[in-house]
Scaffold this active site. Structure first.
Site, PDB file in Angstrom:
ATOM      1  N   GLY A 245      36.371   0.842 -37.316  1.00  0.00           N
ATOM      2  CA  GLY A 245      35.480   0.014 -36.534  1.00  0.00           C
ATOM      3  C   GLY A 245      35.512   0.636 -35.265  1.00  0.00           C
ATOM      4  N   CYS A 272      42.296   3.271 -39.250  1.00  0.00           N
ATOM      5  CA  CYS A 272      41.540   3.521 -38.085  1.00  0.00           C
ATOM      6  C   CYS A 272      41.786   2.307 -37.261  1.00  0.00           C
ATOM      7  CB  CYS A 272      40.307   3.978 -38.118  1.00  0.00           C
ATOM      8  SG  CYS A 272      39.509   4.724 -36.830  1.00  0.00           S
ATOM      9  N   LEU A 273      40.570   1.335 -36.590  1.00  0.00           N
ATOM     10  CA  LEU A 273      40.570   0.407 -36.100  1.00  0.00           C
ATOM     11  C   LEU A 273      41.416  -0.595 -36.847  1.00  0.00           C
ATOM     12  CD1 LEU A 273      39.670  -1.291 -33.608  1.00  0.00           C
ATOM     13  CD2 LEU A 273      37.660  -2.106 -35.159  1.00  0.00           C
ATOM     14  N   GLY A 316      39.148   6.152 -30.354  1.00  0.00           N
ATOM     15  CA  GLY A 316      39.474   6.568 -28.899  1.00  0.00           C
ATOM     16  C   GLY A 316      40.760   5.633 -28.370  1.00  0.00           C
ATOM     17  N   PHE A 317      41.382   4.862 -29.109  1.00  0.00           N
ATOM     18  CA  PHE A 317      42.520   4.229 -28.713  1.00  0.00           C
ATOM     19  C   PHE A 317      43.766   4.458 -29.606  1.00  0.00           C
ATOM     20  CE2 PHE A 317      38.864   1.904 -27.017  1.00  0.00           C
ATOM     21  CZ  PHE A 317      39.299   1.242 -25.853  1.00  0.00           C
ATOM     22  N   HIS A 356      41.406   8.970 -41.323  1.00  0.00           N
ATOM     23  CA  HIS A 356      40.410   8.388 -42.338  1.00  0.00           C
ATOM     24  C   HIS A 356      40.654   9.189 -43.666  1.00  0.00           C
ATOM     25  CE1 HIS A 356      37.187   6.064 -40.204  1.00  0.00           C
ATOM     26  NE2 HIS A 356      37.630   6.735 -39.108  1.00  0.00           N
ATOM     27  N   GLU A 358      39.691   8.677 -46.643  1.00  0.00           N
ATOM     28  CA  GLU A 358      38.353   8.923 -47.289  1.00  0.00           C
ATOM     29  C   GLU A 358      37.778  10.108 -47.071  1.00  0.00           C
ATOM     30  OE1 GLU A 358      36.550   7.570 -43.971  1.00  0.00           O
ATOM     31  OE2 GLU A 358      38.598   7.142 -44.904  1.00  0.00           O
TER      32      GLU A 358
END
Length: 382
Positions: A245, A272-273, A316-317, A356, A358
């Site tokens: 996200g 990810c997020l 970005g984090f 990712h 996937e």
């Protein structure tokens, strides 16, 4: 299919630091504001455009020619493109591909996204790498440098802003489609006769995550980002996925609190997020990277096997490794900057990765993680 010539129109890109780039507009007319970032993928621009993780951002493609294979209704990762603006060196308005249903310019125009071409994307990328990601504006209506600098500096930052609720689904739904041709070639785990009930939190989930879960034998139910932990547990899933996200993970404190209550209750797989939210839920901290990792060629080392995986990334984090407790193990690191790319809980069936697996677009080096999630669910004994 015939693709008519598009009229040329002046456009201007202005960065927060005052840098100005004049070019030619395509897509929609108007102005678009967002954090400007770059992606190093050589293809997959339609998947990038429709990745909800780009909500709030203007994307610069470092590969020089974009649009040459057009756009089609199959290669999407969500219900619509979520980028705020699109920057390319050379836009190809006459695609050559039998699957193309329209060109990139008309696609962006349909969703009111401003694009700009004939831009020195290498210069922009070097500027972002040296100075960091910053706010920017693309305009086809205002060509005053002073005016645009003033506007962009007064535009909102993505820090401390919840961008997730803008992209998450409104109601739960069931996902049933797999990747079809990839199902047998990528699945190295259990037979597909085994079925597992999975609840996937939609923080901006890519559809290929859902396809890959179906591939390995999951019956998937997707729920909105604000769904409570009690509601998820009432569905009695075999496992829980925390999706990718956009934006600052600390801004979605409601998600962190829900995940805190799920730890130890069910196997959890964060992406990810979702990896960052899990890191916060486990007591860690996150920080903003200077310019982030975005592309399909990011090298990651698996610390358990010593193998290097080439991965697809968009974030970005990152999770601060020094903030994690002794019950959290770092499993993967980024070979470019040594940031955390994977975590595992030492007591509970919990794994997460910053990249990712996937990979749409991108390599399939990390597909084994979906099989690992299946093994966690199969062996879970509450």
């Amino acid at each position: 299919m015939y693709f008519p010539n598009e009229p040329l129109k002046k456009a201007m890109l202005v960065l927060e630091d005052g840098a100005k780039f004049e070019g030619v507009g395509f897509g929609a007319d108007g102005e678009s504001y967002g954090e400007i970032v770059f992606n190093t993928s050589m293809g997959g621009y339609q998947e990038i455009l429709t990745d909800p993780s780009y909500n709030g951002q203007i994307v610069v493609m470092t590969y020089p020619q974009i649009g040459n294979y057009g756009v089609n209704p199959e290669d999407v990762e969500s219900r619509r493109p979520f980028v705020r603006g699109f920057v390319v060196r050379e836009y190809s308005s006459k695609p050559s591909n039998w699957r193309a249903s329209e060109n990139l310019g008309s696609y962006l125009k349909n969703y009111n996204i401003v694009g700009i071409q004939e831009i020195a994307t290498r210069d922009i990328t070097r500027r972002i790498r040296s100075q960091g990601a910053q706010r920017a504006v693309i305009s086809t209506v205002d060509f005053s440098h002073d005016s645009l600098v003033k506007k962009v500096r007064s535009s909102p930052s993505i820090l401390d802003v919840d961008l997730v609720t803008e992209v998450s689904c409104r109601k739960p739904y069931v996902w049933e489609n797999g990747t079809e041709v990839l199902t047998q070639s990528l699945n190295t785990g259990p037979k597909l006769t085994e079925r597992y009930k999975v609840v996937a939190y939609d923080y901006g989930i890519k559809q290929n995550i859902l396809r890959r879960l179906v591939d390995v034998g999951c019956d998937v139910r997707v729920v909105p980002s604000e769904t409570t932990s009690d509601e998820v547990l009432s569905m009695d899933p075999d496992g829980i996925v925390l999706s990718n996200g956009p934006g600052d993970p600390s801004a979605v404190s409601y998600a962190v609190k829900n995940v805190e209550r799920l730890v130890g209750k069910k196997p959890i797989f964060g992406i990810c997020l979702g990896h960052q939210i899990l890191g916060l839920a486990l007591g860690g901290k996150t920080f903003k990277l200077k310019f982030g990792h975005r592309g399909a060629n990011q090298p990651v080392k698996n610390l358990s096997t010593g193998k290097v995986e080439i991965t697809s990334q968009n974030h970005g984090f990152a999770v601060d490794p020094d903030s994690l407790g002794s019950d959290v193990e770092i499993t993967h690191i980024n070979l470019n900057d040594k940031t955390v790319e994977g975590l595992r809980h030492t007591k509970y069936p919990i794994i997460s990765v910053q990249y990712h697996p996937e990979a749409s677009p991108g390599p399939h080096d990390s597909s084994y993680l979906f099989d690992e999630f299946i093994r966690m669910m199969r062996n879970f004994n509450p």
